[in-house]
Design a protein around this motif. Structure first.
Motif, PDB file in Angstrom:
ATOM      1  N   LEU A  90       0.814  -1.214   0.000  1.00  0.00           N
ATOM      2  CA  LEU A  90       0.000   0.000   0.000  1.00  0.00           C
ATOM      3  C   LEU A  90       0.852   1.269   0.000  1.00  0.00           C
ATOM      4  N   HIS A  91       1.899   1.289   0.812  1.00  0.00           N
ATOM      5  CA  HIS A  91       2.658   2.528   0.983  1.00  0.00           C
ATOM      6  C   HIS A  91       3.991   2.571   0.245  1.00  0.00           C
ATOM      7  N   PHE A  92       4.494   1.413  -0.176  1.00  0.00           N
ATOM      8  CA  PHE A  92       5.788   1.403  -0.846  1.00  0.00           C
ATOM      9  C   PHE A  92       5.753   0.741  -2.215  1.00  0.00           C
ATOM     10  N   GLY A  93       4.631   0.136  -2.580  1.00  0.00           N
ATOM     11  CA  GLY A  93       4.494  -0.487  -3.885  1.00  0.00           C
ATOM     12  C   GLY A  93       3.879   0.499  -4.849  1.00  0.00           C
ATOM     13  N   GLU A  94       3.950   0.173  -6.114  1.00  0.00           N
ATOM     14  CA  GLU A  94       3.383   1.071  -7.111  1.00  0.00           C
ATOM     15  C   GLU A  94       2.813   0.222  -8.234  1.00  0.00           C
ATOM     16  N   ASP A  95       1.505   0.126  -8.284  1.00  0.00           N
ATOM     17  CA  ASP A  95       0.832  -0.633  -9.328  1.00  0.00           C
ATOM     18  C   ASP A  95       1.359  -2.058  -9.469  1.00  0.00           C
ATOM     19  N   GLY A  96       1.615  -2.722  -8.350  1.00  0.00           N
ATOM     20  CA  GLY A  96       2.051  -4.107  -8.383  1.00  0.00           C
ATOM     21  C   GLY A  96       3.535  -4.301  -8.618  1.00  0.00           C
ATOM     22  N   LEU A 149       6.010  -3.848  -6.582  1.00  0.00           N
ATOM     23  CA  LEU A 149       6.666  -3.779  -5.278  1.00  0.00           C
ATOM     24  C   LEU A 149       8.071  -4.368  -5.315  1.00  0.00           C
ATOM     25  N   LEU A 150       8.230  -5.553  -5.868  1.00  0.00           N
ATOM     26  CA  LEU A 150       9.533  -6.210  -5.834  1.00  0.00           C
ATOM     27  C   LEU A 150      10.593  -5.418  -6.596  1.00  0.00           C
ATOM     28  N   ARG A 151      10.259  -4.927  -7.788  1.00  0.00           N
ATOM     29  CA  ARG A 151      11.224  -4.142  -8.543  1.00  0.00           C
ATOM     30  C   ARG A 151      11.587  -2.863  -7.795  1.00  0.00           C
ATOM     31  N   LYS A 152      10.575  -2.228  -7.252  1.00  0.00           N
ATOM     32  CA  LYS A 152      10.809  -0.981  -6.539  1.00  0.00           C
ATOM     33  C   LYS A 152      11.670  -1.216  -5.292  1.00  0.00           C
ATOM     34  N   LEU A 153      11.436  -2.325  -4.592  1.00  0.00           N
ATOM     35  CA  LEU A 153      12.231  -2.635  -3.410  1.00  0.00           C
ATOM     36  C   LEU A 153      13.681  -2.905  -3.775  1.00  0.00           C
ATOM     37  N   TYR A 154      13.889  -3.561  -4.900  1.00  0.00           N
ATOM     38  CA  TYR A 154      15.255  -3.839  -5.333  1.00  0.00           C
ATOM     39  C   TYR A 154      15.998  -2.532  -5.607  1.00  0.00           C
ATOM     40  N   GLU A 155      15.305  -1.592  -6.250  1.00  0.00           N
ATOM     41  CA  GLU A 155      15.920  -0.315  -6.593  1.00  0.00           C
ATOM     42  C   GLU A 155      16.102   0.590  -5.381  1.00  0.00           C
ATOM     43  N   ASN A 156      15.161   0.525  -4.454  1.00  0.00           N
ATOM     44  CA  ASN A 156      15.188   1.411  -3.282  1.00  0.00           C
ATOM     45  C   ASN A 156      14.583   0.654  -2.103  1.00  0.00           C
ATOM     46  N   PRO A 157      15.380  -0.098  -1.372  1.00  0.00           N
ATOM     47  CA  PRO A 157      14.848  -0.971  -0.317  1.00  0.00           C
ATOM     48  C   PRO A 157      14.112  -0.224   0.795  1.00  0.00           C
ATOM     49  N   VAL A 158      13.150  -0.908   1.373  1.00  0.00           N
ATOM     50  CA  VAL A 158      12.453  -0.403   2.551  1.00  0.00           C
ATOM     51  C   VAL A 158      13.229  -0.893   3.769  1.00  0.00           C
ATOM     52  N   ARG A 159      13.550   0.016   4.642  1.00  0.00           N
ATOM     53  CA  ARG A 159      14.265  -0.328   5.874  1.00  0.00           C
ATOM     54  C   ARG A 159      13.232  -0.605   6.957  1.00  0.00           C
ATOM     55  N   VAL A 160      13.375  -1.725   7.658  1.00  0.00           N
ATOM     56  CA  VAL A 160      12.469  -2.107   8.738  1.00  0.00           C
ATOM     57  C   VAL A 160      13.272  -2.103  10.032  1.00  0.00           C
ATOM     58  N   GLU A 208       9.305   6.079  21.758  1.00  0.00           N
ATOM     59  CA  GLU A 208       9.638   4.827  21.091  1.00  0.00           C
ATOM     60  C   GLU A 208       8.547   4.430  20.120  1.00  0.00           C
ATOM     61  N   VAL A 209       8.964   3.961  18.956  1.00  0.00           N
ATOM     62  CA  VAL A 209       8.056   3.424  17.952  1.00  0.00           C
ATOM     63  C   VAL A 209       8.372   1.944  17.840  1.00  0.00           C
ATOM     64  N   ASP A 210       7.320   1.100  17.855  1.00  0.00           N
ATOM     65  CA  ASP A 210       7.539  -0.348  17.792  1.00  0.00           C
ATOM     66  C   ASP A 210       8.179  -0.775  16.482  1.00  0.00           C
ATOM     67  N   VAL A 211       7.657  -0.280  15.367  1.00  0.00           N
ATOM     68  CA  VAL A 211       8.198  -0.620  14.048  1.00  0.00           C
ATOM     69  C   VAL A 211       8.225   0.653  13.204  1.00  0.00           C
ATOM     70  N   LEU A 212       9.328   0.851  12.512  1.00  0.00           N
ATOM     71  CA  LEU A 212       9.455   1.997  11.623  1.00  0.00           C
ATOM     72  C   LEU A 212       9.887   1.495  10.250  1.00  0.00           C
ATOM     73  N   LEU A 213       9.090   1.817   9.237  1.00  0.00           N
ATOM     74  CA  LEU A 213       9.396   1.481   7.853  1.00  0.00           C
ATOM     75  C   LEU A 213       9.804   2.767   7.156  1.00  0.00           C
ATOM     76  N   THR A 214      10.962   2.762   6.510  1.00  0.00           N
ATOM     77  CA  THR A 214      11.398   3.962   5.799  1.00  0.00           C
ATOM     78  C   THR A 214      11.924   3.588   4.428  1.00  0.00           C
ATOM     79  N   GLN A 215      11.681   4.494   3.509  1.00  0.00           N
ATOM     80  CA  GLN A 215      12.212   4.382   2.154  1.00  0.00           C
ATOM     81  C   GLN A 215      12.413   5.810   1.672  1.00  0.00           C
TER      82      GLN A 215
END
Length: 161
Positions: free
Chosen positions: A23-29, A31-42, A53-60
């Protein structure tokens, strides 16, 4: 880095997590290509500005999604999400409660919806209410009207009170 320190951290390993990524880091399906080019940090258990404190932080890049994980302490989770709302682009509360319980709880917390905070049921493994960008909070207000149409059975179904 992902660390499992608390029981609530285990809520992270579910289908809903992939839904948030798409939903927040994919683009029209793509996701995998976009993650390879610009990974999401968890990252887990991150201290923010003001030493919150934040339990989980996702950044890209500059985009940041904060996730508060709680087994059932919805009061604490909602309070924490509201305190962190202005720091992150998107904020989610994940509760290990069924969808009807979460919807019922939200009737008493319209400010969470007004602020664009998203809600996830780990119990039912789904996004209940999508989070909205801090710049588009007005779109989230439409959910408040939804609660006027929920049946009384849902309204009286939540646990924890």
């Amino acid at each position: 880095m992902v660390e499992v320190r608390y029981r609530e951290d285990l809520l992270l390993y579910s289908h809903w997590f992939l839904s948030v990524l798409k939903l927040h880091f994919g683009e029209d399906g793509f996701l995998l290509r976009k993650l390879y080019e610009n990974p999401v940090r968890v990252e887990t258990h991150i201290r923010t500005v003001g030493n919150l404190e934040v339990d989980v932080l996702l950044t890209q890049g500059r985009k940041a999604v904060a996730i508060e994980l709680k087994e059932s302490d919805y009061r604490k989770a909602i309070t924490q999400a509201l305190e962190r709302r202005d720091i992150f682009d998107y904020v989610y509360v994940v509760l290990n409660l069924p969808v009807p319980s979460i919807l019922s709880i939200l009737r008493s917390y319209p400010q969470a919806l007004e602020q664009g905070i998203g809600f996830i049921s780990a119990h039912d493994n789904c996004i209940v209410i999508k989070a909205y960008s801090k710049h588009r909070r007005n779109q989230a207000k439409r959910y408040i009207n939804l609660f006027n149409y929920l049946p009384e059975a849902v309204k009286n179904n939540h646990r924890g009170d």
